[in-house]
Design an enzyme around this catalytic site. Structure first.
Site, PDB file in Angstrom:
ATOM      1  N   TYR A 120      12.529 -12.776 -10.896  1.00  0.00           N
ATOM      2  CA  TYR A 120      11.249 -12.097 -10.614  1.00  0.00           C
ATOM      3  C   TYR A 120      10.120 -12.751 -11.418  1.00  0.00           C
ATOM      4  CZ  TYR A 120       7.924  -8.133 -11.115  1.00  0.00           C
ATOM      5  OH  TYR A 120       6.810  -7.325 -11.156  1.00  0.00           O
ATOM      6  N   GLY A 156       0.785  -1.235   0.000  1.00  0.00           N
ATOM      7  CA  GLY A 156       0.000   0.000   0.000  1.00  0.00           C
ATOM      8  C   GLY A 156       0.816   1.284   0.000  1.00  0.00           C
ATOM      9  N   VAL A 198       1.852   1.810  -6.934  1.00  0.00           N
ATOM     10  CA  VAL A 198       0.449   1.463  -7.234  1.00  0.00           C
ATOM     11  C   VAL A 198      -0.411   1.648  -5.986  1.00  0.00           C
ATOM     12  CG1 VAL A 198      -1.103  -0.321  -8.132  1.00  0.00           C
ATOM     13  CG2 VAL A 198       1.233  -0.156  -9.003  1.00  0.00           C
ATOM     14  N   ASN A 208       4.165  -1.952 -18.009  1.00  0.00           N
ATOM     15  CA  ASN A 208       5.033  -1.047 -17.238  1.00  0.00           C
ATOM     16  C   ASN A 208       4.204   0.099 -16.675  1.00  0.00           C
ATOM     17  OD1 ASN A 208       6.739  -2.607 -19.040  1.00  0.00           O
ATOM     18  ND2 ASN A 208       8.422  -1.304 -18.300  1.00  0.00           N
TER      19      ASN A 208
HETATM   20  P1  NAP Z   1       6.840  -0.509  -5.214  1.00  0.00           P
HETATM   21  O1  NAP Z   1       6.562   0.923  -5.481  1.00  0.00           O
HETATM   22  O2  NAP Z   1       8.246  -0.994  -5.180  1.00  0.00           O
HETATM   23  O3  NAP Z   1       6.147  -0.907  -3.806  1.00  0.00           O
HETATM   24  C1  NAP Z   1       6.354  -2.197  -3.281  1.00  0.00           C
HETATM   25  C2  NAP Z   1       5.443  -2.345  -2.096  1.00  0.00           C
HETATM   26  O4  NAP Z   1       5.611  -3.659  -1.548  1.00  0.00           O
HETATM   27  C3  NAP Z   1       5.759  -1.335  -0.996  1.00  0.00           C
HETATM   28  O5  NAP Z   1       4.577  -0.950  -0.351  1.00  0.00           O
HETATM   29  C4  NAP Z   1       6.640  -2.156  -0.075  1.00  0.00           C
HETATM   30  O6  NAP Z   1       6.629  -1.706   1.268  1.00  0.00           O
HETATM   31  C5  NAP Z   1       5.948  -3.506  -0.176  1.00  0.00           C
HETATM   32  N1  NAP Z   1       6.842  -4.587   0.251  1.00  0.00           N
HETATM   33  C6  NAP Z   1       7.981  -4.995  -0.362  1.00  0.00           C
HETATM   34  N2  NAP Z   1       8.524  -6.008   0.355  1.00  0.00           N
HETATM   35  C7  NAP Z   1       7.711  -6.229   1.435  1.00  0.00           C
HETATM   36  C8  NAP Z   1       7.735  -7.111   2.540  1.00  0.00           C
HETATM   37  N3  NAP Z   1       8.714  -8.006   2.702  1.00  0.00           N
HETATM   38  N4  NAP Z   1       6.742  -7.042   3.448  1.00  0.00           N
HETATM   39  C9  NAP Z   1       5.746  -6.139   3.309  1.00  0.00           C
HETATM   40  N5  NAP Z   1       5.642  -5.270   2.281  1.00  0.00           N
HETATM   41  C10 NAP Z   1       6.634  -5.314   1.359  1.00  0.00           C
HETATM   42  O7  NAP Z   1       6.067  -1.450  -6.237  1.00  0.00           O
HETATM   43  P2  NAP Z   1       4.955  -1.061  -7.329  1.00  0.00           P
HETATM   44  O8  NAP Z   1       5.652  -0.536  -8.538  1.00  0.00           O
HETATM   45  O9  NAP Z   1       3.876  -0.285  -6.669  1.00  0.00           O
HETATM   46  O10 NAP Z   1       4.411  -2.527  -7.711  1.00  0.00           O
HETATM   47  C11 NAP Z   1       3.176  -2.972  -7.200  1.00  0.00           C
HETATM   48  C12 NAP Z   1       2.883  -4.301  -7.885  1.00  0.00           C
HETATM   49  O11 NAP Z   1       2.812  -4.104  -9.305  1.00  0.00           O
HETATM   50  C13 NAP Z   1       3.967  -5.349  -7.662  1.00  0.00           C
HETATM   51  O12 NAP Z   1       3.370  -6.615  -7.442  1.00  0.00           O
HETATM   52  C14 NAP Z   1       4.746  -5.355  -8.981  1.00  0.00           C
HETATM   53  O13 NAP Z   1       5.326  -6.630  -9.216  1.00  0.00           O
HETATM   54  C15 NAP Z   1       3.665  -5.036  -9.969  1.00  0.00           C
HETATM   55  N6  NAP Z   1       4.128  -4.419 -11.211  1.00  0.00           N
HETATM   56  C16 NAP Z   1       4.865  -3.256 -11.188  1.00  0.00           C
HETATM   57  C17 NAP Z   1       5.252  -2.671 -12.411  1.00  0.00           C
HETATM   58  C18 NAP Z   1       6.009  -1.363 -12.445  1.00  0.00           C
HETATM   59  O14 NAP Z   1       6.398  -0.936 -13.557  1.00  0.00           O
HETATM   60  N7  NAP Z   1       6.229  -0.689 -11.327  1.00  0.00           N
HETATM   61  C19 NAP Z   1       4.902  -3.277 -13.610  1.00  0.00           C
HETATM   62  C20 NAP Z   1       4.148  -4.441 -13.590  1.00  0.00           C
HETATM   63  C21 NAP Z   1       3.761  -5.008 -12.380  1.00  0.00           C
HETATM   64  P3  NAP Z   1       7.686  -0.564   1.734  1.00  0.00           P
HETATM   65  O15 NAP Z   1       7.189   0.714   1.165  1.00  0.00           O
HETATM   66  O16 NAP Z   1       7.632  -0.607   3.233  1.00  0.00           O
HETATM   67  O17 NAP Z   1       9.032  -0.980   1.190  1.00  0.00           O
HETATM   68  O1  GFB Z   2      11.488  -0.152 -16.863  1.00  0.00           O
HETATM   69  P1  GFB Z   2      12.700  -0.919 -17.259  1.00  0.00           P
HETATM   70  O2  GFB Z   2      13.909  -0.795 -16.381  1.00  0.00           O
HETATM   71  O3  GFB Z   2      12.394  -2.460 -17.279  1.00  0.00           O
HETATM   72  O4  GFB Z   2      13.065  -0.495 -18.762  1.00  0.00           O
HETATM   73  P2  GFB Z   2      11.865  -3.441 -18.419  1.00  0.00           P
HETATM   74  C1  GFB Z   2      14.289  -0.893 -19.309  1.00  0.00           C
HETATM   75  C2  GFB Z   2      14.436  -0.308 -20.705  1.00  0.00           C
HETATM   76  O5  GFB Z   2      14.627   1.125 -20.611  1.00  0.00           O
HETATM   77  C3  GFB Z   2      15.689  -0.866 -21.364  1.00  0.00           C
HETATM   78  C4  GFB Z   2      15.950   1.462 -21.059  1.00  0.00           C
HETATM   79  O6  GFB Z   2      15.527  -0.889 -22.746  1.00  0.00           O
HETATM   80  C5  GFB Z   2      16.734   0.148 -20.951  1.00  0.00           C
HETATM   81  O7  GFB Z   2      17.858   0.150 -21.841  1.00  0.00           O
HETATM   82  N1  GFB Z   2      16.543   2.512 -20.211  1.00  0.00           N
HETATM   83  C6  GFB Z   2      17.167   3.624 -20.666  1.00  0.00           C
HETATM   84  C7  GFB Z   2      16.594   2.518 -18.874  1.00  0.00           C
HETATM   85  N2  GFB Z   2      17.640   4.352 -19.641  1.00  0.00           N
HETATM   86  C8  GFB Z   2      17.296   3.677 -18.499  1.00  0.00           C
HETATM   87  C9  GFB Z   2      17.536   3.929 -17.117  1.00  0.00           C
HETATM   88  O8  GFB Z   2      18.177   4.909 -16.710  1.00  0.00           O
HETATM   89  N3  GFB Z   2      17.012   3.029 -16.230  1.00  0.00           N
HETATM   90  C10 GFB Z   2      16.298   1.937 -16.648  1.00  0.00           C
HETATM   91  N4  GFB Z   2      15.781   1.103 -15.708  1.00  0.00           N
HETATM   92  N5  GFB Z   2      16.090   1.638 -17.973  1.00  0.00           N
HETATM   93  C11 GFB Z   2      11.139  -4.695 -16.283  1.00  0.00           C
HETATM   94  C12 GFB Z   2      11.401  -5.969 -15.526  1.00  0.00           C
HETATM   95  O9  GFB Z   2      11.655  -4.785 -17.571  1.00  0.00           O
HETATM   96  O10 GFB Z   2       9.739  -4.503 -16.396  1.00  0.00           O
HETATM   97  C13 GFB Z   2      10.838  -5.859 -14.163  1.00  0.00           C
HETATM   98  O11 GFB Z   2      12.805  -6.210 -15.463  1.00  0.00           O
HETATM   99  C14 GFB Z   2       9.493  -5.185 -14.105  1.00  0.00           C
HETATM  100  O12 GFB Z   2      10.773  -7.154 -13.617  1.00  0.00           O
HETATM  101  C15 GFB Z   2       9.255  -4.129 -15.158  1.00  0.00           C
HETATM  102  O13 GFB Z   2       8.456  -6.109 -14.146  1.00  0.00           O
HETATM  103  C16 GFB Z   2       7.796  -3.790 -15.316  1.00  0.00           C
HETATM  104  O14 GFB Z   2      10.572  -2.972 -18.941  1.00  0.00           O
HETATM  105  O15 GFB Z   2      12.972  -3.727 -19.359  1.00  0.00           O
END
Ligand code: NAP
Ligand code: GFB
Length: 319
Positions: free
Chosen positions: A141, A13, A17, A170
């Site tokens: 992951y 939370g 997200v 993403n």
């Molecule tokens: P986030 O900003 O990194 O937040 C992660 C959350 O999980 C935080 O509230 C964190 O708590 C909590 N958490 C992590 N480890 C924990 C533990 N051991 N016990 C209790 N809480 C824990 O992640 P997000 O980007 O919001 O992602 C939310 C969901 O969307 C995840 O399931 C992720 O896999 C999925 N998702 C994300 C992306 C993306 O681009 N961000 C894309 C696709 C799917 P703290 O704040 O206390 O650390």
């Molecule tokens: O969001 P991102 O790190 O993850 O994007 P993925 C990576 C892409 O962005 C690559 C380019 O093509 C990188 O070369 N990029 C350019 C950068 N500059 C940067 C930078 O400064 N930081 C980052 N991070 N990328 C993730 C998964 O894949 O998708 C995770 O590895 C997660 O598990 C996430 O689920 C949603 O989209 O490549």
């Protein structure tokens, strides 16, 4: 007539997200949302997790908590991300089952889909999740998330638990992690460009800029997760994503960010860094058939709002 308010436990939370869900869910008529962070409970620990579930007695669970990061965190953390996410997911689903939760919605990701598929098979959809190995950049992951999908199905098959998964693409938005090393691309590039502008230095984009991604604004995803809780009663996973036509190259994204910062100096693509997965185009046909209509926030507006938030909260945000 008094209506019994039902508890919705939101793990994760305090994250990107989770904060978006907080932003759109207050004063709900039917649900009381309880947003967790790791300070409330370490979900890797079963006893702590069960104690928390018994205290809150949720009717519903939205399971967002995970060990999350961008490409460059995944590349160096395969084992820890696999182990932590397996523990978190197993504990949350086991407790949701034992407490007879009425619906548990867990979060996967389009980055866990099979990587080596023919171009003619794009866009991929919910049915192709296990049709081949994920991209090697984030297999730790990805397999933890795929097991989460299998666990949800197994609880449904054996106990008829209403456990499903949503599959976002993403995500970006306010309250993200903006760390230059382990964040996802949009927050990392926002931070990168902010510093480049401030210090009159080149704006470094890692990789070639050629890979393609679909991005969903966190507030839009939060609305779709709420819709999944309230309206979606299917027993199979559903992708929550913008359409394939919204796919952008990383270069497109970098140039949108530079424009928002009025940054006109030097943009450099550092190809010494991995590009990661080239594309993971996913369909949102099933979502659009179920929801009929939804206005996604345009990437230009979403990025502008995120940059404004980042600048206003630079001192306190995750970076
Ligand atoms: P986030 O900003 O990194 O937040 C992660 C959350 O999980 C935080 O509230 C964190 O708590 C909590 N958490 C992590 N480890 C924990 C533990 N051991 N016990 C209790 N809480 C824990 O992640 P997000 O980007 O919001 O992602 C939310 C969901 O969307 C995840 O399931 C992720 O896999 C999925 N998702 C994300 C992306 C993306 O681009 N961000 C894309 C696709 C799917 P703290 O704040 O206390 O650390
Ligand atoms: O969001 P991102 O790190 O993850 O994007 P993925 C990576 C892409 O962005 C690559 C380019 O093509 C990188 O070369 N990029 C350019 C950068 N500059 C940067 C930078 O400064 N930081 C980052 N991070 N990328 C993730 C998964 O894949 O998708 C995770 O590895 C997660 O598990 C996430 O689920 C949603 O989209 O490549």
């Amino acid at each position: 007539m008094l209506i019994d308010i039902m508890n919705v436990l939101v793990t994760g939370g305090s994250g990107l997200v989770g904060n978006a869900l907080q932003n759109i869910s207050n004063n709900h008529k039917l649900y009381k949302f309880i947003f967790l962070s790791s300070s409330d409970c370490d979900l890797e620990n079963y006893e702590e997790t069960m104690a928390l579930f018994k205290r809150i007695k949720p009717e519903f669970v939205i399971h967002l908590a995970a060990n999350v990061g961008g490409l460059y965190k995944n590349l160096i953390s395969q084992s820890s991300m696999l182990e932590k996410n397996l523990l978190i997911n197993s504990n949350v689903l086991k407790c949701a089952h034992e407490l007879k939760v009425r619906k548990c919605i867990s979060c996967l990701s389009t980055c866990i889909f099979p990587d080596k598929i023919s171009y003619s098979s794009y866009p991929i959809d919910e049915t192709s999740l296990h049709d081949g190995p994920p991209h090697e950049s984030n297999y730790g992951y990805a397999y933890a998330k795929r097991i989460l999908d299998v666990q949800s199905k197994a609880y449904r098959d054996q106990y008829n638990d209403n456990f499903i998964c949503v599959i976002p693409t993403n995500i970006y938005g306010k309250n993200d992690n903006f760390n230059l090393e382990n964040a996802h691309v949009i927050p990392a590039l926002i931070h990168q460009c902010y510093l480049a502008k401030k210090n009159k230095k080149p704006f470094i984009v890692k990789g070639s800029g050629r890979p393609l991604r679909q991005f969903i604004y966190s507030i839009d995803l939060a609305k779709l997760i709420l819709w999944t809780l309230e309206e979606y009663n299917g027993n199979a996973n559903i992708a929550l994503s913008v359409g394939p036509e919204e796919e952008k190259t990383i270069e497109n994204i970098a140039r949108i960010i530079a424009k928002c910062f009025d940054y006109e100096f030097e943009l450099i693509f550092d190809t010494s860094f991995s590009d990661g997965q080239y594309k993971k185009t996913c369909s949102n046909k099933k979502l659009m058939e179920n929801i009929e209509t939804f206005d996604f926030t345009s990437i230009n507006i979403g990025i502008k709002e995120t940059i404004n938030w980042f600048i206003e909260n630079y001192k306190i945000c995750r970076k």
